[in-house]
Design an enzyme around this catalytic site. Structure first.
Site, short mmCIF file in Angstrom:
data_model
loop_
_atom_site.label_atom_id
_atom_site.label_comp_id
_atom_site.label_asym_id
_atom_site.label_seq_id
_atom_site.Cartn_x
_atom_site.Cartn_y
_atom_site.Cartn_z
N CYS A 1 -18.51 0.74 8.14
CA CYS A 1 -18.69 1.86 9.93
C CYS A 1 -20.52 0.93 10.72
O CYS A 1 -20.15 0.73 11.49
CB CYS A 1 -18.68 2.97 9.77
SG CYS A 1 -17.01 3.33 9.25
N ASN B 1 -23.41 7.29 15.05
CA ASN B 1 -23.10 5.93 14.00
C ASN B 1 -24.88 4.96 13.65
O ASN B 1 -25.52 4.99 13.51
CB ASN B 1 -22.13 4.97 13.83
CG ASN B 1 -21.08 6.01 12.83
OD1 ASN B 1 -21.68 7.02 12.00
ND2 ASN B 1 -19.79 5.10 12.43
N LEU C 1 -15.75 11.29 8.49
CA LEU C 1 -16.63 11.52 7.03
C LEU C 1 -17.27 10.80 6.68
O LEU C 1 -17.24 9.69 7.41
CB LEU C 1 -15.23 11.82 6.34
CG LEU C 1 -14.14 10.02 6.88
CD1 LEU C 1 -13.89 9.24 6.01
CD2 LEU C 1 -12.69 11.27 6.17
N GLY D 1 -24.62 -0.46 4.91
CA GLY D 1 -23.74 -1.05 4.66
C GLY D 1 -22.77 -0.77 4.99
O GLY D 1 -22.47 -0.10 6.19
N LYS E 1 0.72 -1.08 0.28
CA LYS E 1 0.26 0.19 -0.10
C LYS E 1 1.15 1.24 -0.09
O LYS E 1 0.67 2.05 -0.33
CB LYS E 1 -0.72 -0.15 0.84
CG LYS E 1 -2.02 0.74 1.85
CD LYS E 1 -3.34 0.46 2.66
CE LYS E 1 -4.19 0.03 2.20
NZ LYS E 1 -4.96 0.21 3.47
N PHE F 1 -31.20 10.75 5.63
CA PHE F 1 -31.21 9.23 6.32
C PHE F 1 -32.67 8.88 6.60
O PHE F 1 -32.94 7.79 7.49
CB PHE F 1 -30.66 9.25 7.38
CG PHE F 1 -28.79 9.09 7.52
CD1 PHE F 1 -27.95 10.44 6.70
CD2 PHE F 1 -28.09 8.29 7.23
CE1 PHE F 1 -26.56 10.24 6.40
CE2 PHE F 1 -26.97 7.72 7.08
CZ PHE F 1 -26.38 8.87 6.08
N1 LIG Z 1 -13.76 4.41 6.50
C1 LIG Z 1 -14.36 5.31 6.88
O1 LIG Z 1 -15.76 5.73 6.17
C2 LIG Z 1 -14.96 5.46 8.56
C3 LIG Z 1 -15.41 6.66 8.98
C4 LIG Z 1 -15.23 7.51 10.58
C5 LIG Z 1 -14.35 6.56 10.88
N2 LIG Z 1 -14.19 5.17 10.34
C6 LIG Z 1 -13.35 4.41 11.58
O2 LIG Z 1 -11.50 4.79 11.46
C7 LIG Z 1 -11.19 3.49 11.37
C8 LIG Z 1 -10.32 2.81 10.35
O3 LIG Z 1 -10.86 2.93 9.35
P1 LIG Z 1 -10.70 2.68 7.94
O4 LIG Z 1 -11.72 2.40 7.12
O5 LIG Z 1 -9.57 3.71 6.90
O6 LIG Z 1 -9.34 1.46 7.22
P2 LIG Z 1 -8.48 0.85 6.19
O7 LIG Z 1 -8.71 -0.46 6.44
O8 LIG Z 1 -9.13 1.47 5.47
O9 LIG Z 1 -7.55 1.15 6.78
C9 LIG Z 1 -6.98 0.81 7.98
C10 LIG Z 1 -5.31 1.50 7.56
O10 LIG Z 1 -4.69 0.74 8.84
C11 LIG Z 1 -3.37 -0.09 8.52
N3 LIG Z 1 -2.78 -0.52 9.84
C12 LIG Z 1 -3.57 -1.99 10.49
N4 LIG Z 1 -2.43 -2.00 11.52
C13 LIG Z 1 -1.21 -1.65 11.31
C14 LIG Z 1 -0.07 -1.35 11.95
N5 LIG Z 1 0.08 -2.21 13.11
N6 LIG Z 1 0.79 -0.37 11.64
C15 LIG Z 1 0.43 0.38 10.66
N7 LIG Z 1 -0.80 0.23 10.00
C16 LIG Z 1 -1.23 -0.87 9.89
C17 LIG Z 1 -3.53 -1.31 7.53
O11 LIG Z 1 -2.50 -1.61 6.50
C18 LIG Z 1 -4.99 -0.31 6.81
O12 LIG Z 1 -3.76 0.63 5.32
C19 LIG Z 1 -12.02 2.36 12.08
O13 LIG Z 1 -11.77 2.13 12.75
C20 LIG Z 1 -13.59 2.74 10.99
O14 LIG Z 1 -14.19 2.79 12.28
C21 LIG Z 1 -13.50 4.91 9.24
#
Ligand SMILES: NC(=O)c1ccc[n+]([C@@H]2O[C@H](COP(=O)([O-])OP(=O)(O)OC[C@H]3O[C@@H](n4cnc5c(N)ncnc54)[C@H](O)[C@@H]3O)[C@@H](O)[C@H]2O)c1
Length: 446
Positions: free
Chosen positions: A276, A224, A153, A273, A35, A265
């Protein structure tokens, strides 16, 4: 300010790019080497409108760098965001092992005061565990503060949401850390960054809500869960509309005009889905139960949501009678438009259930086919909606991509075996579809 984001995923990379854009010196760390190499080469690991440009521009300026080295990231920053995944375990509990691992690694490399900010969505009291983990591994015995800064976001509109948020929440037990976070967000709060397209005098500053850590953690889960509740509520009402002959789109309009409820909403369909809502509702229910409160309302929210997927399948069966050997054309696979995210996408459950009934599936999505190929077997993926329509016995709209609203329906009908449309997102105008000679089936409308 020097900032490090650990986890360069949907949230981490957007956070990193946006904080770089508003004037900070940012490093994104991820332990996924591929990545990091991709991002470094200008290839985004996710589809998010505007992200390639924002990342590219800030990497070129030197305001944003990516690395796999935690040591480099931790040495660099005053504020370290943890933005790794918090996926659900089988019982709904959030798996916090990635958070713990990052907390330990941060502690090992800290050589001076740091603010460690939880960006990931975590259950209430996680901050206490992060604090304890860092204290236990704090090799250089440096000062630090753990704060909670939940992210609100939406995928598909992530950059806009980060730059123009409804609010910024900072949970902190320390005035020093709260002040650093306020300073970090100052350009966004004061609408004072290059290219900002609103005026402070007209819209006012972004509200900054400073709370204790536990309240900030709970704000995210509660937000959420509330949004998911709104969706399940309107889907339940849609089912009553269907049984009574009322029209959910009119009912939702009538409900939403009440400013206490609001319009958003209240869109009935195949349910929510994504990465989150399903996991956060389950995690909020689980942590509430562990704390001693049985949050049964949330169980019902999840149940209604799952039932909507089953309802889509039963509507297909009702329309086609025998599904075996029939060809269902599916338009849209991602859990919502403008993203390639297939996590918990309703289309997956629906397609698998139809395949189990013996249906043949053709499908198209503007962005999510590579992701979908990992999750679905035996699906014929097509290059566009018209190829999907070719010889299909029913066309099933599963995601409201804009391009599906403007299809040439005459051409679609010409290509299909039977002119049947199941609009699982209520995204089409039933009268316009019927005027083209289709049988139209929606969700809670006639
Ligand atoms: N996706 C959304 O819309 C959204 C919105 C708000 C909050 N969140 C929250 O944010 C968090 C992340 O969500 P996301 O969608 O970005 O997840 P994601 O899976 O897209 O990204 C997580 C990243 O963390 C990396 N990672 C894991 N362990 C690691 C480590 N030890 N060291 C370094 N990197 C590591 C993974 O390789 C991955 O690239 C979650 O808790 C999610 O609930 C997500």
């Amino acid at each position: 300010m020097k900032v490090t984001i650990v986890g360069a995923g949907h949230v981490g990379l957007v956070t990193g790019a946006c904080l770089a854009e508003v004037g900070n010196d940012v490093i994104c760390v991820d332990n996924d080497k591929q990545k990091i190499e991709q991002i470094d080469a200008g290839v985004m690991p996710i589809y998010e409108p505007g992200l390639p440009e924002l990342v590219g521009k800030n990497m070129k300026k030197g305001a944003l760098r990516v690395t796999t080295s935690m040591e480099e990231g931790v040495n660099h920053a005053l504020v370290i965001f943890i933005a790794v995944g918090t996926p659900p375990k089988t019982d709904g509990e959030a798996d916090l092992s990635y958070i713990e691992m990052v907390a330990r690694e941060v502690a090992l490399h800290m050589d001076g005061y740091r603010v460690i900010s939880e960006k990931s969505t975590v259950p209430v009291k996680t901050g206490e565990w992060v604090d304890r983990t860092i204290r236990l591994n704090n090799r250089h015995k440096v000062e630090f503060d753990v704060v909670s800064n939940p992210e609100f976001l939406r995928e598909g509109a992530a950059i806009f949401d980060f730059m123009y948020p409804d609010r910024i929440v900072v949970g902190s037990g320390s005035d020093r850390a709260a002040e650093i976070m306020r300073e970090l967000y100052q350009p966004i709060i004061e609408r004072n960054f290059p290219g900002c397209n609103v005026l402070l005098d007209e819209v006012g500053p972004v509200p900054l809500l400073v709370t204790d850590v536990k309240s900030a953690e709970l704000i995210k889960h509660a937000s959420n869960s509330f949004l998911a509740t709104k969706i399940s509520f309107i889907n339940a009402v849609a089912n009553v509309c269907e049984l009574s002959g009322a029209d959910i789109t009119l009912v939702a309009k009538g409900i939403g005009l009440d400013h206490r409820i609001g319009k958003s909403f209240l869109h009935a369909g195949a349910g929510y889905g994504g990465s989150c809502f399903p996991k956060d509702v389950a995690a909020f229910k689980k942590i509430s139960g562990d704390l001693g409160y049985d949050f049964r309302l949330l169980e019902e929210v999840s149940r209604i949501n799952q039932a909507q997927r089953e309802l889509v399948v039963s509507k297909i069966k009702k329309t086609l009678w025998i599904v075996r050997e029939k060809t269902i054309g599916v338009l849209g696979l991602s859990f919502k438009p403008d993203t390639d995210d297939m996590r918990e996408a309703p289309a997956v459950d629906v397609i698998k259930a139809l395949q189990a009934e013996g249906a043949k599936i053709k499908a198209y999505d503007p962005q999510a086919i590579p992701e979908a190929e990992e999750l679905l077997q035996g699906v014929e993926f097509c290059k566009d909606a018209y190829e999907v329509a070719c010889d299909a016995d029913t066309l099933l709209f599963m995601t409201e991509w804009e391009e599906f609203r403007t299809l040439d329906l005459a051409r679609v009908k010409e290509a299909m075996n039977y002119p049947i449309i199941l609009d699982a997102r209520n995204m089409l105008d039933p009268n316009a579809v019927r005027a083209q000679g289709f049988e139209y089936v929606g969700m809670g409308r006639h």
